[in-house]
Design an enzyme around this catalytic site. Structure first.
Site, PDB file in Angstrom:
ATOM      1  N   LYS A 183       0.864  -1.183   0.000  1.00  0.00           N
ATOM      2  CA  LYS A 183       0.000   0.000   0.000  1.00  0.00           C
ATOM      3  C   LYS A 183       0.899   1.231   0.000  1.00  0.00           C
ATOM      4  CE  LYS A 183      -1.411   2.845   2.668  1.00  0.00           C
ATOM      5  NZ  LYS A 183      -1.216   3.947   1.684  1.00  0.00           N
ATOM      6  N   GLU A 259       9.685   1.103  10.527  1.00  0.00           N
ATOM      7  CA  GLU A 259      10.702   2.131  10.245  1.00  0.00           C
ATOM      8  C   GLU A 259      10.003   3.471  10.405  1.00  0.00           C
ATOM      9  OE1 GLU A 259      13.835   1.773   9.735  1.00  0.00           O
ATOM     10  OE2 GLU A 259      14.027  -0.355   9.284  1.00  0.00           O
ATOM     11  N   CYS A 293      13.871  10.512   6.489  1.00  0.00           N
ATOM     12  CA  CYS A 293      13.870  10.164   7.914  1.00  0.00           C
ATOM     13  C   CYS A 293      15.284  10.267   8.476  1.00  0.00           C
ATOM     14  CB  CYS A 293      13.330   8.754   8.106  1.00  0.00           C
ATOM     15  SG  CYS A 293      14.190   7.565   7.084  1.00  0.00           S
ATOM     16  N   GLU A 390      10.409  16.640  13.791  1.00  0.00           N
ATOM     17  CA  GLU A 390      11.005  16.217  12.531  1.00  0.00           C
ATOM     18  C   GLU A 390      10.646  17.291  11.490  1.00  0.00           C
ATOM     19  OE1 GLU A 390       9.473  12.447  11.193  1.00  0.00           O
ATOM     20  OE2 GLU A 390      11.350  11.963  10.223  1.00  0.00           O
TER      21      GLU A 390
END
Ligand code: NAD
Length: 486
Positions: A183, A259, A293, A390
């Protein structure tokens, strides 16, 4: 719309769901894919429902026994052919990725190569799934340990690396003998569908790889996790969604690899080669336009070299050419969507209010598209909110430090723990600091750590499990122990 895309990219990208080897329209109509450089739609892609998802699970389940029994060499050769086909098609795949994600063409080219390398690496790993035989401590029997494919795996991937996050999961899953339902993120389904078509061309049988773009990720993934035929979830995305999925997966005790987000510190010690540190910072910060990331999110620079480092970094950032990713010479494309752009702008404004000194950037260019200027902030106070978030954009906040213990504590002062970077001329000191940093990966005098042959992953709330390396393959296996008296 589709004709334009094909002429711009040189690839006629599939736009339907892939279920059991059939390209299917899906039950929920279509979703629009937007070019972040123009804010205009570039394609319509089939939008999957939970019922489509259950069809895909059924197809993956039906294909499982045959694929698991396929000789590892044959599985590996399919992956190897997929690697070669991706490399042969790499320019078109890169251009397609720029159109849906916005990244600069050079970043897209690098990603296609990186993505293909996961197929090559796991083609080689497919024939190295080992086990062991030992004698029980009592001497009474033998103990056989082997690794079997875990089963049908649901793979959920983000938009920032639309091809590599898919191949990093599909490669080991197929090498291990699992079948999958992928997906992709709704922003970037085209690259995922193009990769799936390549796998079919490479000889992967129908039903082994299924792909479901959707605007309803919660219900679609939820329906699959509730199905007992699904035995594995491999997720890459935000920590927030990862937590939700771990809770959902608990109901069926589904095996999870996660992750998740990062908040990478980048440490520059007083003895570092500053030019090398600036080169590394440009990669660690600006690879993929900051939408990674692994992106350096907080720069901790020793007071003695902070001024030189910041000035040189700001000069390099200010010289970057910002524009649509397919234009010649562009270094930095737009961010992926309006929400990401406004989040970045809000974080920079808050950092300036918190006392950070803007050295370059700090604004969105006055043009259509989700662009944001490369930005450096110096003397950011350790308490500033931007250091806890982030950023996921081209923004480098610099904090000054004087003491090693203090900087280790600051670097570790987050719930994340994916990757850290450090620059020093003293390797002994560097290794000591690396051991003290709470992250799954550390780059010493390097601004990039990602490599298909290395175990990639985080500690703390950056994730569970590893991708790449041999470890990445084991994530798609179960350990079977057989006690035998011969
Ligand atoms: P996201 O968590 O919003 O989405 C990731 C994927 O999850 C997408 O496919 C999305 O459709 C799906 N999703 C969203 N809500 C869901 C739900 N309720 N149930 C099931 N699926 C759902 O993240 P994003 O914004 O697409 O990606 C950016 C994030 O991904 C960042 O936090 C980044 O750090 C992380 N990331 C991590 C790694 C890593 O290897 N650790 C790599 C790349 C990106």
């Amino acid at each position: 719309m589709a004709a334009d895309l094909a002429s711009i990219t040189g690839i006629d990208a599939p736009t339907r769901l892939l279920i059991g080897g059939q390209w299917s329209p899906g039950r929920a109509g279509v979703l629009e894919v937007i070019d972040p450089a123009t804010e205009e739609p570039i394609a319509e892609v089939a939008d999957a429902t939970p019922d489509d998802a259950l069809d895909a699970v059924a197809a993956a389940h039906q294909a499982l026994a045959g694929w698991a029994a396929t000789p590892p060499r044959v599985r590996g050769e399919c992956l190897r052919r997929a690697y070669e086909l991706m490399i042969a098609d790499s320019e078109a795949l890169a251009r397609l990725m720029v159109m849906e994600n916005g990244k600069a063409l050079r970043d897209a080219r690098a990603e296609v190569t990186y993505a293909a390398e996961f197929f090559r690496w796991f083609a080689e790993e497919a024939v190295r799934i080992d086990g062991k035989v030992t004698i029980a401590p009592s001497g009474a029997n033998r103990m056989l340990v082997q690794h079997q494919p875990v089963g049908v795996a649901v793979l959920v991937t983000p938009w920032n690396f639309p091809a590599a996050m898919a191949t990093r999961k599909i490669g080991p899953a197929l090498a291990a003998g699992c079948t999958v339902v992928l997906k992709p993120a709704k922003e970037t389904p085209l690259s995922a569908l193009a990769v799936a078509r390549i796998l079919a061309e490479a000889g992967v049988p129908d039903g082994v790889v299924n792909v479901l773009p959707t605007t309803k990720p919660g219900p679609v993934v939820g329906a699959m996790l509730a199905d007992q035929r699904v035995r594995k979830l491999s997720f890459t995305g935000s920590t927030e969604v990862g937590r939700t999925l771990l809770r959902t997966a608990a109901d069926t005790v589904t095996n999870c690899s996660m992750e998740l987000g990062g908040n990478a510190p980048f440490l520059v010690f007083a003895d570092a080669d500053i030019d090398a540190a600036v080169d590394g910072a440009m990669i660690a910060k600006m690879r993929n336009g900051g939408e990674a990331c692994t992106a350096a999110n907080r720069f901790y620079v020793h007071d003695a070299v902070a001024q030189e480092f910041t000035q040189k970094l700001a000069a390099r950032m200010a010289a970057l050419r910002v524009g649509p990713g397919l234009e010649d010479g562009v270094d930095l494309g737009p961010l992926v969507n309006a929400d990401t752009k406004s989040k970045v702008a809000t974080l920079v404004a808050a950092a300036a209010r918190d006392g950070g000194r803007l050295v370059t950037g700090g604004l969105a260019p006055d043009r259509r598209g989700y662009f944001y200027a490369p930005t450096v902030l110096d003397e950011v106070p350790v308490t500033a909110g931007i250091l806890g978030e982030e950023i996921f954009g081209p923004v480098a906040p610099v904090v000054r430090f004087t003491d090693t213990d203090q900087v280790i504590a600051m670097a570790n002062g987050t719930e994340y723990g994916l990757v850290s970077y450090l620059y020093t001329a003293d390797l002994r000191h560097g290794l000591q600091v690396a051991e003290a940093l709470e992250s799954g990966m550390v780059g010493i005098n390097r601004g990039v750590v990602s490599d298909p042959a290395a175990p990639f992953g985080g500690v703390k709330q950056s994730g569970l499990g590893r991708e790449g390396g041999h470890e990445g393959l084991l994530e798609f296996t179960e350990t079977k122990y057989i006690a035998v008296d011969w």
